[in-house]
Design a protein around this motif. Structure first.
Motif, PDB file in Angstrom:
ATOM      1  N   GLU A 193     -18.829  -1.535   4.159  1.00 41.90           N
ATOM      2  CA  GLU A 193     -18.236  -0.211   3.888  1.00 41.90           C
ATOM      3  C   GLU A 193     -16.902  -0.020   4.616  1.00 41.90           C
ATOM      4  N   LYS A 194     -16.575  -0.919   5.541  1.00 42.64           N
ATOM      5  CA  LYS A 194     -15.305  -0.788   6.275  1.00 42.64           C
ATOM      6  C   LYS A 194     -14.175  -1.631   5.674  1.00 42.64           C
ATOM      7  N   VAL A 195     -14.518  -2.437   4.662  1.00 41.85           N
ATOM      8  CA  VAL A 195     -13.501  -3.330   4.093  1.00 41.85           C
ATOM      9  C   VAL A 195     -12.329  -2.530   3.523  1.00 41.85           C
ATOM     10  N   GLU A 196     -12.624  -1.434   2.801  1.00 39.35           N
ATOM     11  CA  GLU A 196     -11.551  -0.649   2.187  1.00 39.35           C
ATOM     12  C   GLU A 196     -10.583  -0.135   3.251  1.00 39.35           C
ATOM     13  N   GLU A 197     -11.129   0.425   4.324  1.00 40.36           N
ATOM     14  CA  GLU A 197     -10.270   0.977   5.382  1.00 40.36           C
ATOM     15  C   GLU A 197      -9.368  -0.108   5.983  1.00 40.36           C
ATOM     16  N   ILE A 198      -9.981  -1.271   6.243  1.00 34.15           N
ATOM     17  CA  ILE A 198      -9.210  -2.361   6.859  1.00 34.15           C
ATOM     18  C   ILE A 198      -8.094  -2.816   5.927  1.00 34.15           C
ATOM     19  N   VAL A 199      -8.462  -3.069   4.671  1.00 30.69           N
ATOM     20  CA  VAL A 199      -7.479  -3.596   3.715  1.00 30.69           C
ATOM     21  C   VAL A 199      -6.391  -2.556   3.437  1.00 30.69           C
ATOM     22  N   SER A 200      -6.825  -1.281   3.323  1.00 32.36           N
ATOM     23  CA  SER A 200      -5.876  -0.217   3.034  1.00 32.36           C
ATOM     24  C   SER A 200      -4.881  -0.013   4.184  1.00 32.36           C
ATOM     25  N   LYS A 201      -5.413   0.114   5.407  1.00 32.73           N
ATOM     26  CA  LYS A 201      -4.518   0.357   6.557  1.00 32.73           C
ATOM     27  C   LYS A 201      -3.661  -0.856   6.901  1.00 32.73           C
ATOM     28  N   ALA A 202      -4.089  -2.048   6.439  1.00 35.53           N
ATOM     29  CA  ALA A 202      -3.264  -3.242   6.666  1.00 35.53           C
ATOM     30  C   ALA A 202      -2.181  -3.357   5.590  1.00 35.53           C
ATOM     31  N   GLY A 203      -2.097  -2.346   4.726  1.00 35.24           N
ATOM     32  CA  GLY A 203      -1.033  -2.309   3.712  1.00 35.24           C
ATOM     33  C   GLY A 203      -1.257  -3.279   2.565  1.00 35.24           C
TER      34      GLY A 203
END
Lengths: 305, 221
Positions: free
Chosen positions: A290-300
């Motif tokens: 469930e944290k993949v989206e946040e990581i990928v999104s905030k990493a641009g």
């Protein structure tokens, strides 16, 4: 195009690729796989499906791959040489390709004594390098290793894994060269915490020109807690977690540690994006999809191509 | 040599069952060298069986003989008559010796007193370590004289795996990584370039997977 997978296309177009990982369940319930898909769909280019990782029996990687595909996620099927001889491996390679799997990661697999069935025989009829060579030959030459013609060559984008932090260091780049010679199109690395050592590995890799022959996807795993970091450092062979990383995650209270772990992972990806030869990241958010989206999104890295 | 070790006494007694006249047969071959089934060990086991028989109220009569090799019929023939005066033969040879004895002695039960373990070497006094799995397709000329089939827990022909840490195998911090040993030796020999060649899949048909193995030398017949 060797296989025409989404991952292959993303890399060929020069995009920074993103892969993640999904371990099939310890049972026959497909819902356990389906419920993870909303956390991954649209945020990654392909998703690894593990093959009885740590020698613990799980739903097969082929079945897990098919369930992901039905739910709109491109599978990257893992295959280990621990449990099947060359006959079964060839057969499953053909079956996977026939069912539409287009990415294959060739591994030797964790030793069976780490799992629930330490009495099991380990097969290792061939090793991971020989498996790469076998599948490459089937794909590119349309032949079985026996020399007999295939009726329909498998279409698989071939990957391997490397651990730049295992010993002895001096053969780590030559070992990747062997895997590339055998047929690896891309490589996923062990999770990186020691960025300095990884940059040295990449420099050595570039010196041999390997960055032009193989797409390096740098492995990252967000830390959930200081305890997890200490546990991995102590118990996982070849896991290099520098003291300063542990110090930093320990610098905040237990409640804040998961968020700091995510932030540190994003910072690491930002730095990896600048390392020449790194063509993407492999986000191993273990039981934390469930944290993949946040990581990928905030990493641009969103939206995906 | 073939390395073996003696079975627990209880297991030997249980296998002997009701047999009261037992011939213990030692072997002067490998099992003498690894101190499991030579003359000395045969006499020791005979004493233990006599004592155990007494404590169990049985009259076990034990005779002993140690022959040159139990894996060669010419040395079994001379004890055939002696063996048939007994109800059971307890062999202190390796599994090969036990089987040839059973085959040659025919109508008498031949029981194993040892567990056959591996092909190994004496590392120091009292310590033997495995070195060869008799795979039938020796690659030692390519791997610096160190066997990847035996020394690597996964028998990887192109190792080491990611579990190699500071020279040790991830299975056990006391266990050397076979591939670290190979790389160190290749380096010392100036043959590290050998590492950059992919070793082909092994021909396991020459190991036990190909069925019963046999060597037939016409020149010796």
């Amino acid at each position: 195009m060797k296989a025409g997978s989404n991952l292959e296309k993303v890399l060929a177009a020069g995009h920074f690729a993103v892969t993640a990982e999904c371990g099939p369940p310890r049972g026959a319930d497909p819902e356990q796989v389906r419920k993870k898909t909303p956390f991954l769909k649209g945020f990654i280019d392909a998703c690894n499906v593990t093959d009885n990782q740590t020698s613990v029996v799980r739903m097969s990687s082929l079945a897990g791959s098919m369930i992901l595909a039905e739910n709109g996620i491109e599978p990257l099927m893992q295959m280990v040489t621990r449990d099947r001889n060359r006959i079964a491996l060839q057969s499953d390679v053909l079956g996977a390709s026939a069912l539409g799997v287009r990415n294959l990661l060739c591994l030797s697999g964790d030793h069976q004594t780490f799992g629930d069935d330490p009495e099991a025989k380990n097969v290792h009829d061939i090793d991971s390098i020989q498996l790469l060579d076998l599948v490459r030959m089937m794909r590119d030459e349309g032949k079985f290793p026996s020399g007999k013609e295939l009726k329909g060559a498998p279409k698989l984008f071939l990957g391997c894994a490397v651990n730049p932090f295992a010993d002895p260091y001096d053969i780590r780049v030559p070992r990747l060269a062997l895997k590339v010679a055998a047929g690896a199109d891309f490589v996923q690395t062990q999770c990186i915490y020691n960025i300095d050592k990884f940059e040295r590995y990449m420099a050595d890799l570039r010196q041999r020109g390997l960055h032009e022959k193989v797409a390096v996807l740098a492995g990252v795993t967000p830390l959930k807690s200081a305890g997890m970091a200490k546990f991995m450092k102590r118990n996982v062979a070849g896991m290099d977690i520098p003291d300063e990383v542990i110090k930093r995650i320990s610098s905040v209270g237990k409640k804040e540690q998961p968020q700091l772990g995510i932030d540190m992972c994003i910072e690491l990806i930002e730095r990896l994006k600048g390392v020449e030869g790194v063509r993407g990241v492999h986000v191993m958010a273990i039981e934390w999809e469930e944290k993949v989206e946040e990581i990928v999104s905030k990493a641009g890295l969103l939206p995906r191509p | 040599m073939i390395v073996a070790e003696q079975k627990p006494l209880d297991e030997i007694l249980s296998a002997l069952g009701a047999s009261e006249r037992v011939l213990l047969v030692g072997c002067h071959g490998c099992v003498t060298v690894c101190a499991a089934g030579g003359e000395k060990e045969t006499e020791q086991l005979a004493r233990l069986l006599r004592v155990a028989g007494k404590t169990q109220g049985k009259k076990i009569s034990v005779e002993t003989v140690t022959i040159e090799r139990q894996c060669d019929p010419e040395f079994i023939e001379p004890i055939a008559a002696q063996a048939h005066e007994h109800q059971a033969v307890l062999s202190l040879a390796c599994g090969a010796g036990v089987q040839l004895m059973a085959e040659r002695l025919g109508s008498i039960a031949v029981l194993p007193a040892l567990n056959t373990l591996f092909l190994g070497v004496a590392e120091e006094k009292g310590t033997w370590v495995e070195r060869c799995q008799a795979c039938g397709d020796c690659k030692l000329h390519l791997t610096g004289g160190i066997c990847p089939v035996t020394r690597c827990a996964k028998s990887l022909m192109n190792g080491p795996c990611g579990g190699s840490s500071a020279g040790h195998c991830e299975l056990d911090p006391e266990l050397a990584c076979g591939w670290q040993l190979i790389i160190d030796r290749l380096e010392a020999l100036g043959q590290l370039d050998q590492y950059e060649k992919i070793l082909e899949p092994a021909d396991w048909s020459r190991a036990r997977h190909g069925g019963l193995r046999k060597v037939n030398r016409e020149d010796l017949k």
